[in-house]
Design a protein around this motif. Structure first.
Motif, short mmCIF file in Angstrom:
data_model
loop_
_atom_site.label_atom_id
_atom_site.label_comp_id
_atom_site.label_asym_id
_atom_site.label_seq_id
_atom_site.Cartn_x
_atom_site.Cartn_y
_atom_site.Cartn_z
N PHE A 55 43.79 19.37 81.31
CA PHE A 55 42.79 20.32 80.81
C PHE A 55 41.51 19.58 80.39
CE2 PHE A 55 46.32 23.44 79.21
CZ PHE A 55 46.45 23.96 80.49
N ARG A 56 41.71 18.48 79.68
CA ARG A 56 40.54 17.75 79.19
C ARG A 56 39.77 17.12 80.35
NH1 ARG A 56 44.14 16.49 74.81
NH2 ARG A 56 44.83 14.65 75.95
N ARG A 57 40.52 16.50 81.26
CA ARG A 57 39.86 15.81 82.37
C ARG A 57 39.08 16.78 83.24
NH1 ARG A 57 44.25 13.50 85.43
NH2 ARG A 57 43.86 15.16 86.94
N GLU A 58 39.66 17.97 83.46
CA GLU A 58 39.01 18.95 84.33
C GLU A 58 38.09 19.89 83.55
OE1 GLU A 58 39.34 18.98 87.59
OE2 GLU A 58 41.01 17.55 87.84
N ALA A 59 37.94 19.63 82.26
CA ALA A 59 37.06 20.47 81.42
C ALA A 59 37.45 21.95 81.47
CB ALA A 59 35.60 20.29 81.82
N ILE A 60 38.77 22.17 81.42
CA ILE A 60 39.28 23.56 81.37
C ILE A 60 39.45 23.93 79.90
CG2 ILE A 60 41.27 25.04 81.88
CD1 ILE A 60 41.78 23.14 84.31
N PRO A 61 38.81 25.02 79.46
CA PRO A 61 38.99 25.41 78.06
C PRO A 61 40.44 25.78 77.80
CG PRO A 61 37.89 27.16 79.28
CD PRO A 61 37.99 25.97 80.21
N TYR A 62 40.94 25.46 76.62
CA TYR A 62 42.34 25.83 76.33
C TYR A 62 42.55 26.05 74.85
CZ TYR A 62 43.22 20.88 75.06
OH TYR A 62 43.18 19.64 74.50
N ILE A 63 43.62 26.78 74.53
CA ILE A 63 43.98 27.00 73.13
C ILE A 63 45.45 26.73 72.92
CG2 ILE A 63 42.17 28.68 72.55
CD1 ILE A 63 44.23 30.87 72.94
N ASN A 64 45.76 26.42 71.68
CA ASN A 64 47.14 26.20 71.27
C ASN A 64 47.72 27.52 70.75
OD1 ASN A 64 49.47 25.58 69.66
ND2 ASN A 64 48.83 23.44 69.68
N THR A 65 48.81 27.96 71.35
CA THR A 65 49.35 29.28 71.04
C THR A 65 50.43 29.27 69.94
OG1 THR A 65 51.14 29.10 72.68
CG2 THR A 65 49.03 29.96 73.46
N SER A 66 50.73 28.08 69.41
CA SER A 66 51.91 27.95 68.54
C SER A 66 51.99 28.96 67.40
CB SER A 66 51.96 26.56 67.91
OG SER A 66 51.94 25.59 68.92
N ASP A 67 50.89 29.13 66.69
CA ASP A 67 50.96 29.98 65.49
C ASP A 67 50.27 31.31 65.69
OD1 ASP A 67 52.36 28.14 63.89
OD2 ASP A 67 50.52 26.98 63.64
N LEU A 68 50.09 31.72 66.95
CA LEU A 68 49.33 32.93 67.22
C LEU A 68 50.21 34.02 67.82
CD1 LEU A 68 46.15 31.30 68.86
CD2 LEU A 68 46.49 31.92 66.46
N SER A 69 49.91 35.25 67.46
CA SER A 69 50.56 36.39 68.11
C SER A 69 49.91 36.61 69.48
CB SER A 69 50.39 37.64 67.27
OG SER A 69 49.02 38.03 67.25
N VAL A 70 50.54 37.42 70.30
CA VAL A 70 49.98 37.74 71.61
C VAL A 70 48.58 38.36 71.47
CG1 VAL A 70 50.28 39.18 73.66
CG2 VAL A 70 52.25 38.03 72.65
N GLU A 71 48.42 39.21 70.46
CA GLU A 71 47.11 39.83 70.22
C GLU A 71 46.06 38.77 69.89
OE1 GLU A 71 49.97 40.86 69.09
OE2 GLU A 71 50.11 43.04 69.31
N GLU A 72 46.46 37.81 69.06
CA GLU A 72 45.51 36.77 68.66
C GLU A 72 45.17 35.84 69.83
OE1 GLU A 72 46.58 36.34 63.92
OE2 GLU A 72 47.94 35.48 65.39
#
Lengths: 277, 277
Positions: free
Chosen positions: A244-261
Motif C-alpha cells: 500500500f505504501r509503495r504504491e501510494a494506495i490510501p488505506y485504513i486500519n479497521t481493527s476498532d471500527l464498525s462497518v458503518e465507521e
C-alpha cells in the motif's frame, strides 16, 4: 447515591419503520450508565396496534415500579395523544426540531408518515440502489475482475480484513458499486498489483487490521489453523501494508471500527460522493 | 407568500459517522416543501477539520444570502462552540433529548463520542453480524439449500420481487441469517413447495409485488423480453400468490416499500426478533 447499575425498559415506537427512533435512542442512551432493555414497535398506525403497545408499557411500569422510556414518532394526533397518556417518559424524536426549522426558515411543515427511503416509481433511486448491490455482489471477494470501469471503488486487503461487509454496506447505504479483492498467498509473495488494476489505480483503497485482531477473527473461523496463526497474520499484513505504501494506495486500519465507521471513513478519505441520500 | 420551491443548503456534521444526523435530518426535512442540498461532514474531531467546514458554511451563506441548516452532534465543547458561531441555523440532534432523559431518570450522562455499532473485541456482536452476512450471501438466490436448519427466515418470491436486497439488509442490520429462493419457471408450473422446505415451514415468508411494478423492474433489466412482459409477470404472480395462500405462507407486497420497510414489516409479521441492537 444513584444506582447506576440499574436497567430500564425502553420502547421505540413509530408509524414507520422506527429506524429513526432506534438510531437516535441508541445514541442518547449510549451516554447513560443504565442498561436498556429495548423493544421496537414499528408501524403503529391504528388504535388496535397502539392498544397492544400500551398494555406492554403498563406491564413494564407495574413490574418495575418506574416509568419506561419511549422514543417515538407518530403523525396522527389521536394516536399521539393516546400514547402520551401512558405511564412512561415519552420523547418525540423529531417534533422539537421540526418546530425550530419552521421558525428559522419560515416554512410550513406538512406532517406526513415517515418514509425511510424514496420508492418513487419515477425516481432512479430504487434502481441505482439495486444496481449497486448487484454489481457489488458480482464483484465480491475477487469473483470477477470484469467491468472494473464501472466500479466506484476497489477495496484491497487480506482475508478477513472487513472487505465484504464494508462493500455491501457501501452499496446498500450509499449506492456505490464496490469491487473487493482479497490478497491470497500468491499475491502476497509476489507483492505486486495485478495488471488489471493498473488503469484503475485511482479507485484502489486498502483495508488493513492489527495482527492480533486478525488472528482473533481468523481463529473464530478456523481455530488452530496456520491461516489464523500470529506469524501468518503478521507476515501477510506487513507485506500488504508495504505494498500500500509503495504504491501510494490510501488505506485504513479497521481493527476498532464498525462497518458503518469503516465505510464512512473510506468515503471521507477517498473523496467519493454517495449516490443515494 | 412563501416561496416553497426554494432550496436550502443542509450540512450534517458529527464527530462520528454522522449517520444519526443524516437519519434525523432526512425525516425532519421530509416534512418541509423546500429541496435540501445535503452535504455530510463526518469525523469532525479537530479544529482543522472544523475550519474547512466553517469555510463551506460561510460560502453557502454568502452565495445564497440565507443561513444554511446544520444538523450536528459534537461532543468536544470547544468545537461545538466554534460551530455555533457559524452563520447557520444549528440543530444539536441529541442534546435536548439527553437533558430530558437526565431529568426524568435522575441519572448523569457521560458525554462520549458516538459509536455506530459496538466493536467491542470481547462482544459477540461483531461475529454475529459477520456470520449472518456470510450465511445470507451463501444462501442468496437459491445458491444452496444446505444448512436450512441454521436459517432464521426463508424468503420466497419470483425473480425481482426484492429478495436479495431485503435479505442483505436483514443480515446487516438485524444480524439474521436469511435464505432467499426464487421461484423459477418450473416451480411456477408445478406450483408446489420444494420438499426441502417442508420441515422448515415455520420459517417461510413470501414476497409479492404488483404486476405493473414487476414489469417495470424487469424492463429495466431486460427491456422487451418475454421475462418482463405483462402476461408473464401476471401469470407468475398469480400462481405464486395462490401458492402462498394455499400453503398458509405469510407474505407481503413490496411494490411501494423501501428495503428498510420490507425488512421491518417482515420482522413484525413473522415475530422474528433481531439479533443485533
Amino acid at each position: 447515591m444513584q444506582n447506576n447499575s440499574q436497567s430500564r425498559d425502553v420502547f421505540y415506537v413509530s408509524d414507520g419503520t422506527a429506524i429513526t427512533c432506534e438510531t437516535l435512542g441508541h445514541v442518547v442512551l449510549g451516554q447513560f450508565p443504565f442498561n436498556a432493555n429495548e423493544k421496537t414497535f414499528p408501524f403503529i398506525e391504528s388504535e388496535e396496534k397502539l392498544a397492544n403497545l400500551l398494555k406492554e408499557i403498563r406491564t413494564s411500569y407495574e413490574k418495575n415500579g418506574e416509568k419506561p422510556l419511549v422514543f417515538f414518532s407518530i403523525v396522527l394526533p389521536e394516536l399521539k395523544a393516546m400514547l402520551l397518556e401512558a405511564p412512561a417518559y415519552c420523547y418525540d424524536v423529531i417534533e422539537s426540531m421540526v418546530q425550530r426549522v419552521q421558525n428559522d426558515t419560515q416554512q410550513t411543515p406538512v406532517p406526513k408518515l415517515q418514509r425511510s427511503r424514496s420508492v418513487n416509481k419515477d425516481s432512479d433511486t430504487y434502481f441505482d440502489r439495486i444496481a449497486a448491490i448487484e454489481y457489488t455482489l458480482a464483484h465480491d471477494d475477487g469473483i470477477t475482475l470484469k467491468g472494473l470501469e464501472k466500479a466506484d471503488i476497489i477495496l484491497l486487503g487480506v482475508s478477513r480484513s472487513g472487505k465484504t461487509p464494508t462493500s455491501l454496506y457501501m452499496a446498500m447505504q450509499f449506492g456505490l458499486r464496490v469491487v473487493n479483492y482479497p490478497f491470497i498467498e500468491e499475491d502476497i509473495k509476489r507483492l505486486r498489483l495485478l495488471p488489471e488494476f493498473e488503469i484503475h489505480r485511482h479507485k484502489l483503497f486498502g483495508l488493513t487490521i492489527d495482527p492480533a485482531r486478525l488472528t482473533q477473527i481468523r481463529e473464530n473461523r478456523l481455530a488452530g489453523s496456520e491461516y489464523a496463526s500470529t506469524e501468518q497474520c503478521l507476515a501477510e499484513l506487513s507485506n500488504v501494508e508495504a505494498l500500500f505504501r509503495r504504491e501510494a494506495i490510501p488505506y485504513i486500519n479497521t481493527s476498532d471500527l464498525s462497518v458503518e465507521e469503516i465505510s464512512t471513513r473510506i468515503l471521507e478519505k477517498s473523496g467519493l460522493r454517495r449516490r443515494l441520500q
